[in-house]
Design an enzyme around this catalytic site. Structure first.
Site, PDB file in Angstrom:
ATOM      1  N   ARG A 264      12.731  -4.970  52.020  1.00  0.00           N
ATOM      2  CA  ARG A 264      12.094  -5.157  50.676  1.00  0.00           C
ATOM      3  C   ARG A 264      13.244  -5.312  49.661  1.00  0.00           C
ATOM      4  O   ARG A 264      13.797  -4.179  49.435  1.00  0.00           O
ATOM      5  CB  ARG A 264      11.042  -4.134  50.138  1.00  0.00           C
ATOM      6  CG  ARG A 264      10.501  -4.564  48.797  1.00  0.00           C
ATOM      7  CD  ARG A 264       9.302  -3.500  48.438  1.00  0.00           C
ATOM      8  NE  ARG A 264       9.520  -3.887  46.984  1.00  0.00           N
ATOM      9  CZ  ARG A 264       9.585  -2.753  46.007  1.00  0.00           C
ATOM     10  NH1 ARG A 264       9.464  -1.518  46.275  1.00  0.00           N
ATOM     11  NH2 ARG A 264       9.345  -3.100  44.909  1.00  0.00           N
TER      12      ARG A 264
ATOM     13  N   HIS B  22      11.981  -6.462  39.450  1.00  0.00           N
ATOM     14  CA  HIS B  22      12.333  -5.087  39.586  1.00  0.00           C
ATOM     15  C   HIS B  22      13.049  -4.603  38.310  1.00  0.00           C
ATOM     16  O   HIS B  22      14.146  -4.121  38.411  1.00  0.00           O
ATOM     17  CB  HIS B  22      12.894  -4.580  40.842  1.00  0.00           C
ATOM     18  CG  HIS B  22      12.480  -3.186  41.105  1.00  0.00           C
ATOM     19  ND1 HIS B  22      12.125  -2.797  42.473  1.00  0.00           N
ATOM     20  CD2 HIS B  22      12.800  -2.088  40.747  1.00  0.00           C
ATOM     21  CE1 HIS B  22      12.231  -1.392  42.574  1.00  0.00           C
ATOM     22  NE2 HIS B  22      12.677  -1.123  41.390  1.00  0.00           N
TER      23      HIS B  22
ATOM     24  N   GLU C 220       6.053  -1.603  39.948  1.00  0.00           N
ATOM     25  CA  GLU C 220       5.799  -0.720  39.071  1.00  0.00           C
ATOM     26  C   GLU C 220       5.387  -1.136  37.665  1.00  0.00           C
ATOM     27  O   GLU C 220       6.121  -0.286  36.798  1.00  0.00           O
ATOM     28  CB  GLU C 220       6.658   0.671  39.347  1.00  0.00           C
ATOM     29  CG  GLU C 220       6.763   1.097  40.539  1.00  0.00           C
ATOM     30  CD  GLU C 220       7.645   2.268  40.551  1.00  0.00           C
ATOM     31  OE1 GLU C 220       8.667   2.610  39.683  1.00  0.00           O
ATOM     32  OE2 GLU C 220       7.694   3.027  41.851  1.00  0.00           O
TER      33      GLU C 220
ATOM     34  N   ASN D 120       3.741   2.628  45.755  1.00  0.00           N
ATOM     35  CA  ASN D 120       4.862   3.317  45.836  1.00  0.00           C
ATOM     36  C   ASN D 120       4.531   4.845  45.494  1.00  0.00           C
ATOM     37  O   ASN D 120       3.729   4.982  44.369  1.00  0.00           O
ATOM     38  CB  ASN D 120       5.806   2.887  44.609  1.00  0.00           C
ATOM     39  CG  ASN D 120       6.423   1.556  44.699  1.00  0.00           C
ATOM     40  OD1 ASN D 120       6.322   0.847  45.870  1.00  0.00           O
ATOM     41  ND2 ASN D 120       7.250   1.304  43.984  1.00  0.00           N
TER      42      ASN D 120
ATOM     43  N   TYR E  57       5.669   8.955  44.945  1.00  0.00           N
ATOM     44  CA  TYR E  57       6.752   9.774  44.998  1.00  0.00           C
ATOM     45  C   TYR E  57       6.020  11.246  44.807  1.00  0.00           C
ATOM     46  O   TYR E  57       6.228  12.192  45.605  1.00  0.00           O
ATOM     47  CB  TYR E  57       7.742   9.752  43.744  1.00  0.00           C
ATOM     48  CG  TYR E  57       8.408   8.443  44.247  1.00  0.00           C
ATOM     49  CD1 TYR E  57       9.781   8.619  45.036  1.00  0.00           C
ATOM     50  CD2 TYR E  57       8.261   7.099  43.756  1.00  0.00           C
ATOM     51  CE1 TYR E  57      10.617   7.624  45.537  1.00  0.00           C
ATOM     52  CE2 TYR E  57       9.153   5.977  44.318  1.00  0.00           C
ATOM     53  CZ  TYR E  57      10.276   6.371  44.834  1.00  0.00           C
ATOM     54  OH  TYR E  57      10.816   5.273  45.586  1.00  0.00           O
TER      55      TYR E  57
ATOM     56  N   GLU F  11       7.341   2.024  48.780  1.00  0.00           N
ATOM     57  CA  GLU F  11       8.675   2.773  48.324  1.00  0.00           C
ATOM     58  C   GLU F  11       7.942   4.107  48.751  1.00  0.00           C
ATOM     59  O   GLU F  11       6.935   4.542  48.259  1.00  0.00           O
ATOM     60  CB  GLU F  11       8.700   2.660  46.959  1.00  0.00           C
ATOM     61  CG  GLU F  11       9.780   1.718  46.732  1.00  0.00           C
ATOM     62  CD  GLU F  11      10.157   1.916  45.275  1.00  0.00           C
ATOM     63  OE1 GLU F  11      10.179   2.849  44.701  1.00  0.00           O
ATOM     64  OE2 GLU F  11      10.436   0.698  44.504  1.00  0.00           O
TER      65      GLU F  11
HETATM   66  C1  GBH Z   1      10.673   3.948  41.629  1.00  0.00           C
HETATM   67  O1  GBH Z   1      10.467   4.358  40.594  1.00  0.00           O
HETATM   68  C2  GBH Z   1      11.575   2.755  41.355  1.00  0.00           C
HETATM   69  O2  GBH Z   1      10.874   1.612  41.957  1.00  0.00           O
HETATM   70  C3  GBH Z   1      13.058   2.509  42.110  1.00  0.00           C
HETATM   71  O3  GBH Z   1      13.677   1.503  41.500  1.00  0.00           O
HETATM   72  C4  GBH Z   1      13.711   4.003  41.936  1.00  0.00           C
HETATM   73  O4  GBH Z   1      15.014   3.991  42.173  1.00  0.00           O
HETATM   74  C5  GBH Z   1      12.953   4.898  42.717  1.00  0.00           C
HETATM   75  O5  GBH Z   1      11.556   5.005  42.478  1.00  0.00           O
HETATM   76  C6  GBH Z   1      13.388   6.384  42.729  1.00  0.00           C
HETATM   77  O6  GBH Z   1      13.327   7.045  41.474  1.00  0.00           O
HETATM   78  O7  GBH Z   1       6.458  11.021  34.838  1.00  0.00           O
HETATM   79  O8  GBH Z   1       4.594  11.537  36.301  1.00  0.00           O
HETATM   80  O9  GBH Z   1       5.740   9.455  36.626  1.00  0.00           O
HETATM   81  C7  GBH Z   1       9.855   5.777  40.673  1.00  0.00           C
HETATM   82  C8  GBH Z   1       8.796   6.029  39.479  1.00  0.00           C
HETATM   83  C9  GBH Z   1       8.715   7.493  37.696  1.00  0.00           C
HETATM   84  C10 GBH Z   1       8.380   8.117  39.914  1.00  0.00           C
HETATM   85  C11 GBH Z   1       8.620   8.838  37.261  1.00  0.00           C
HETATM   86  C12 GBH Z   1       8.505   9.682  39.486  1.00  0.00           C
HETATM   87  C13 GBH Z   1       8.175  11.064  37.611  1.00  0.00           C
HETATM   88  C14 GBH Z   1       6.747  11.644  37.222  1.00  0.00           C
HETATM   89  N1  GBH Z   1       9.024   7.291  39.076  1.00  0.00           N
HETATM   90  N2  GBH Z   1       7.963   9.777  37.986  1.00  0.00           N
HETATM   91  S1  GBH Z   1       6.017  10.906  36.158  1.00  0.00           S
END
Ligand code: GBH
Length: 459
Positions: free
Chosen positions: A78, A122, A167, A288, A290, A363
């Site tokens: 991707r 993106h 996102e 995605n 995290y 992701e």
């Molecule tokens: C992704 O974003 C992106 O698509 C990518 O480009 C990036 O490199 C990758 O992840 C790693 O960061 O404030 O509750 O949301 C991730 C988006 C946003 C996830 C902030 C974690 C922190 C907690 N991120 N979030 S919150």
């Protein structure tokens, strides 16, 4: 060493990247400026003062990088297309040399037996469109559709999966409500119309891609299970509101054709008409993931690990946001909660039932500071454990009846981590940014072995 759990035959293993984070070559072949070029040039925006001007130099090294993916045994890759390479000023006819790069990349992938999956946006919006109002303007939605037509016509015969947006919640929240990402606006709740314009752009782009002959269209949408900090009613209420704003104002309109109760009123334009476009049927929905969010009411204790976003929440918000405590954290300080992935996948299944198309994890990954040994090896046992545990969570979701078809690791290479610059390393492959030398980490070797084992079984 963990083992990849048993996953259905045909399950897709991939890795993901994004144009501004890896390509570099920002002035080549007629590429226009993007909002991220502008943002990085503003002092204080990027932690280490860096930019994506060179990044992984992938624009020149894509042949080597595809070889690394092939060696790893990936089924799919991707990547994102840089809109300002295709339309340097954000509109008008395609810059053919700009498209040529993706044409070459796609052919290289196909020759390596890897399915190309393309994201259209993106986050690198052409600066000219930002100057005309960016996502605050409804016009930008139409521009995304025009751009989708151009890439769909050129690559629709070979790209096997499409995602108009990456996102939208992060673009809305970090880009326009909190000002941590480009274009750096701090609109607070007045950022809600941004969400609507992004969603409208998504729907129009889905339709444009189909008309151009592209098939297999979805989205890559960030989602976080949201947990109240306590059982106190005000914490539960604050968490429910954040859950709605973070997750459901994005997924509901796409999957059900309606905003969560009461949110229509915040959105601009002929919302009912727009929702018909926004809910254009999808072939898959990409999540995605995290980590979960923990939410407390203002003034209540928030037991959680601090993250940048928490500190950045302006005064007067109706919630405080953190992340769960009591879990290991990555090098970035993000809580490692594999079960949150199972939870969000099953929540999608319960919330949308029959209306839910097949899911992909578009992701998932983690950042740790690499130590490169004298012999050139990188022992990232934490990443291997992270990937194994999250794949196990995917298997549990599948066992619980969720139709999950694939998983993309973020990321194949260490790269430009937005506001964090080069300090956070998410790659399966280490990149020495001074020399551009690539070194597969132990997690790459582990995944390679696992994927070979799978391939042998399927034979
Ligand atoms: C992704 O974003 C992106 O698509 C990518 O480009 C990036 O490199 C990758 O992840 C790693 O960061 O404030 O509750 O949301 C991730 C988006 C946003 C996830 C902030 C974690 C922190 C907690 N991120 N979030 S919150």
């Amino acid at each position: 060493m963990p083992e990849i759990p048993d996953l259905p035959a045909g399950f897709t293993f991939g890795a993901a990247t994004a144009s501004y984070q890896i390509e570099g070559a920002v002035d080549e072949d007629g590429r226009g400026a993007s909002v991220w070029d502008t943002f990085c040039a503003e002092p204080g925006r990027i932690k280490d003062g860096t930019t994506g001007a060179v990044a992984c130099d992938h624009f020149h090294r894509y042949v080597d990088d595809v070889a690394l993916m092939k060696d790893l045994g990936l089924d799919a890759y991707r990547f994102s297309i840089a809109w300002p390479r295709i339309q340097p000023s954000g509109q008008g006819p395609a810059n053919q040399v700009g498209l040529d790069f993706y044409d070459r990349l796609v052919d290289e992938l196909l020759a390596a037996g890897i399915e190309p999956a393309a994201t259209l946006f993106h986050w690198d919006l052409p600066q000219a469109l930002q100057d005309a109002g960016g996502w605050q303007s409804r016009e930008t939605a139409g521009r995304l559709a025009d751009y989708a037509t151009l890439v769909g016509e050129r690559l629709g015969d070979r790209v096997t999966r499409w995602m108009p947006l990456n996102e939208p919640v992060v673009v809305t929240l970090l880009g326009h409500a909190l000002g941590i990402h480009a274009p750096g606006l701090q609109l607070g709740f007045d950022a809600l119309p941004i969400a609507h314009h992004l969603l409208l752009g998504h729907g129009l782009a889905v339709q444009a891609l189909r008309s151009a002959g592209a098939t297999n269209i979805g989205i890559a949408s960030n989602h976080a299970p949201t947990w109240p900090a306590s059982d106190a009613p005000e914490d539960r209420e604050a968490a429910a509101l954040y859950d709605t704003i973070y997750n459901w104002i994005f997924a509901d309109p796409i999957l059900t054709g309606a905003y969560p109760d009461g949110f229509d009123g915040f959105m601009p334009g002929p919302v009912e008409e727009d929702l018909k476009i926004i809910s254009s049927p999808l072939d898959f929905f990409g999540v995605n993931y995290y980590q979960p969010a923990v939410v407390a009411a203002p003034g209540n204790p928030l037991p959680g690990n601090a993250i940048d976003e928490v500190g950045a929440m302006p005064e007067g918000m109706p919630f405080q946001v953190g992340q769960p405590r009591g879990f290991p954290t990555t090098g970035f300080g993000w809580s490692v909660v594999p079960d949150g992935l199972r939870e969000i996948l099953t929540t999608f299944q319960q919330r949308y039932g029959e209306r839910l198309p097949p899911l992909y994890i578009t992701e998932n990954g983690c950042s740790y500071p690499d130590v490169v040994d004298a012999d050139g090896s990188v022992h990232d046992a934490e990443r291997t454990a992270y990937l194994g545990a999250h794949l196990e969570a995917v298997r549990q979701a599948i066992d619980a009846g969720v139709d999950v078809r694939g998983y993309f690791v973020w990321s194949i290479l260490d790269n430009f981590e937005w506001a964090e610059g080069y300090g956070e390393r998410f790659g399966l492959v280490h990149v020495d940014f001074a020399t551009q030398r690539r070194t597969p980490k132990d997690s790459y070797r582990w995944l390679q072995e696992q994927l070979r084992g799978r391939a042998d079984q399927e034979r």
